[in-house]
Design an enzyme around this catalytic site. Sequence first.
Site, PDB file in Angstrom:
ATOM      1  CE  LYS A 116      -3.816  -2.021   2.655  1.00 33.40           C
ATOM      2  NZ  LYS A 116      -4.851  -2.338   1.686  1.00 33.40           N
ATOM      3  CG  HIS A 235     -12.278  -2.154   7.803  1.00 40.09           C
ATOM      4  ND1 HIS A 235     -12.749  -0.878   7.642  1.00 40.09           N
ATOM      5  CD2 HIS A 235     -11.726  -2.206   9.034  1.00 40.09           C
ATOM      6  CE1 HIS A 235     -12.478  -0.182   8.728  1.00 40.09           C
ATOM      7  NE2 HIS A 235     -11.868  -0.967   9.598  1.00 40.09           N
ATOM      8  NE  ARG A 297      -7.938  -9.582  -5.499  1.00 38.83           N
ATOM      9  CZ  ARG A 297      -9.005  -8.996  -5.007  1.00 38.83           C
ATOM     10  NH1 ARG A 297     -10.130  -8.993  -5.689  1.00 38.83           N
ATOM     11  NH2 ARG A 297      -8.987  -8.378  -3.845  1.00 38.83           N
TER      12      ARG A 297
HETATM   13  P1  ADP Z   1      -7.748  -3.940   2.710  1.00 36.81           P
HETATM   14  O1  ADP Z   1      -6.726  -4.037   1.619  1.00 36.81           O
HETATM   15  O2  ADP Z   1      -7.306  -4.547   3.990  1.00 36.81           O
HETATM   16  O3  ADP Z   1      -9.105  -4.384   2.274  1.00 36.81           O
HETATM   17  P2  ADP Z   1      -8.339  -1.147   2.172  1.00 36.81           P
HETATM   18  O4  ADP Z   1      -7.268  -0.145   2.148  1.00 36.81           O
HETATM   19  O5  ADP Z   1      -8.855  -1.635   0.857  1.00 36.81           O
HETATM   20  O6  ADP Z   1      -7.850  -2.395   3.056  1.00 36.81           O
HETATM   21  O7  ADP Z   1      -9.539  -0.615   3.034  1.00 36.81           O
HETATM   22  C1  ADP Z   1     -10.633  -1.425   3.378  1.00 36.81           C
HETATM   23  C2  ADP Z   1     -11.777  -0.581   3.874  1.00 36.81           C
HETATM   24  O8  ADP Z   1     -11.380   0.211   5.000  1.00 36.81           O
HETATM   25  C3  ADP Z   1     -12.301   0.428   2.888  1.00 36.81           C
HETATM   26  O9  ADP Z   1     -13.235  -0.127   2.008  1.00 36.81           O
HETATM   27  C4  ADP Z   1     -12.928   1.466   3.796  1.00 36.81           C
HETATM   28  O10 ADP Z   1     -14.181   1.024   4.247  1.00 36.81           O
HETATM   29  C5  ADP Z   1     -12.005   1.467   4.975  1.00 36.81           C
HETATM   30  N1  ADP Z   1     -10.984   2.537   4.838  1.00 36.81           N
HETATM   31  C6  ADP Z   1      -9.762   2.416   4.276  1.00 36.81           C
HETATM   32  N2  ADP Z   1      -9.088   3.569   4.322  1.00 36.81           N
HETATM   33  C7  ADP Z   1      -9.884   4.469   4.923  1.00 36.81           C
HETATM   34  C8  ADP Z   1      -9.739   5.838   5.298  1.00 36.81           C
HETATM   35  N3  ADP Z   1      -8.620   6.518   5.066  1.00 36.81           N
HETATM   36  N4  ADP Z   1     -10.778   6.430   5.925  1.00 36.81           N
HETATM   37  C9  ADP Z   1     -11.923   5.746   6.202  1.00 36.81           C
HETATM   38  N5  ADP Z   1     -12.092   4.464   5.897  1.00 36.81           N
HETATM   39  C10 ADP Z   1     -11.100   3.820   5.260  1.00 36.81           C
END
Ligand code: ADP
Length: 654
Positions: A116, A235, A297
């Site tokens: 990330k 999440h 993907r």
């Molecule tokens: P992962 O790869 O573990 O799934 P992500 O970065 O895709 O993590 O984030 C998963 C979820 O977490 C997002 O869909 C959102 O709901 C929440 N999220 C991520 N970053 C933020 C942020 N900066 N502020 C608020 N919610 C967030």
Amino acid sequence: MFASVLIANRGEIAIRIARTAKRLGIRTIAVYSEADAKALHVRVCDEAHCIGPAPARESYLCVENILAVARARGAACIHPGYGFLSENADFAQACADAGIVFIGPSADSIRAMGLKDRAKALMVKAGVPVVPGYLGERQDAALLKQKAYELGYPVLIKAVAGGGGKGMRRVDLHAEFDAALEGAQREAKSSFGDGRVLIEKYVATPRHIEVQIFGDRFGNVIHLNERDCSLQRRHQKVIEESPAPGMSRELRAIMGEAAAEAARAVNYVGAGTVEFIADGSQGLHAGAFWFMEMNTRLQVEHPVTEAVTGLDLVEWQFRVASGEALPLRQEEIPLNGHAVEARLYAEDPEHGFLPSTGTLRAFDIQGDVRVDAGVEHGSVVSPYYDAMIAKLIAHAPTRAGALDKLADALEHTIVAGPKTNAAFLAALARAPEFSAGKFDTGFIGRNLAALGAVPREPDAAAAASGVVYLLQQQRAVIAANAAGEEAEPASPWDAGDGFQLSGVRVVEYPVIADDKHIMAKVTFGPQGMAVEIAGQPAADARVVDAGDGTVLVIHGGRQTAVRFAGADGAAGDAASGGGEIRAPMHGKVLAVLVDKGDSVRKGQRLAIIEAMKMEHALLAPFDGRVADISAVAGSQIAEKAMVMVVEAQEPVVS
Ligand code: ADP
């Protein structure tokens, strides 16, 4: 086009990929673990090969075993699906080295987006908006805490190697930072073998909006509209839709271009998803969305995009991977109506969403929806893999229409055996705020009780349906036993006409519904039998016989296990010589359900005694054989009087 494909996955996605491959005339090669020898994906493919024991590490994640099958069977390409090896750069490289096409981007593209922090740094360079935060190499706790303070709370700690919401902690107060950091690092280390984290500003009223993109080998990158995946639990996505409520044509173009730019920055080829977090507090608008990560993907939720575009994304993947150019230009991508997808899991929402395993005694999903299932009636949901068993996708001209279709299908979804989240999903699809487009990623967490995801009283109407079934079954047994014998006129069971003469009779039955003791009120009248529990009549529900005196009643997507309660004290145990079955109270023998010489199983109903307008079943205390019967159906019996004797015997292994 390819002559053959090895599908390095299982469940619904393996089956979904095979469907398109077959349509394109591509021979399908399945792989499976020992636990999946009888799985559906094994049977739908042209051939199937075992790649190891149940644990994913030894089978679906085992690069060598998969490549060995691919080589031996001459697979032209490998489709990894999602999860497992789909975002494993080393696997993509190993495929390339073996001269087998990996259906996905290059190993370099995967690596660039894999962490990330690096991905975000790349996006900053490419001019894509990213969430403000700290992405640095330095990881000492004091510095991270200082950075969080500077950003301003609330913040989100994220594992740089993260996925699936693991290693992620929201922190609201400076004083809580240290504990949260420790938790995130520990989880990151154990899940990804990499404890490094980044810190991000927590976006208020967050909406998860992602853009489907596609690239080809000629440098073309386009987007296929957005998906809104804001309905999440911890999440993780639960319901996804396209288009996003409140998305304007202008903003779609802006976000779509940002996503395409992100893909171009890593020379992306194939299907990918660029995930943005948007601040929904003022509605969606430019300047209030930020890059979160890119998934290199096919996504679980790709069918909503297929529904609104009318395109087959897996077909596009095959075409692009085989060297063709993208089939359409940006301006030719359709967006028709609205689509919503729900993820059906074998889990128990009423008890913390714990995974629920076992044999599917019924599996039947009807309605005007697309069903991408990984299982069928008789399949076993094992504890080894993700508990998602199917996806339901509804498509309609309007959002309201799509939600209604989805809810309707979920309410009529029949899955017996493992519990599912069907009723919970239906409640979500019908939730007024969600329907009105007023939601963010915290919606589910705030509304668990209203959505029924808390311990609840048993479904009384379902339990009543179960009792109707059990009584009818019992009546059939008695009728069979009594065939040839003279009917007992005093027994309500075989004297239907007698009822009409004597009018209505009400009897109470103690019942166990989902381990709770409840009372069923049964009215025998001229119209037949009517059952009521807690004032509710029997529901129109599907009853599945579990075979051990228990029935599983599926009503509104929720499963209730129902059986008759035995009379207290009637069941002894073999050790205490309790083979004598005696009447627990003074009453009338309503029915004797077994014959002398019958083999019986522990817990089987032997006889029914009625006292004070309540029925009591006498149960077999152990596996055995009926040695003697003293009670006569229809006659009175005194408390402690002998009903029958059961002799213990070794259970017959069938
Ligand atoms: P992962 O790869 O573990 O799934 P992500 O970065 O895709 O993590 O984030 C998963 C979820 O977490 C997002 O869909 C959102 O709901 C929440 N999220 C991520 N970053 C933020 C942020 N900066 N502020 C608020 N919610 C967030």
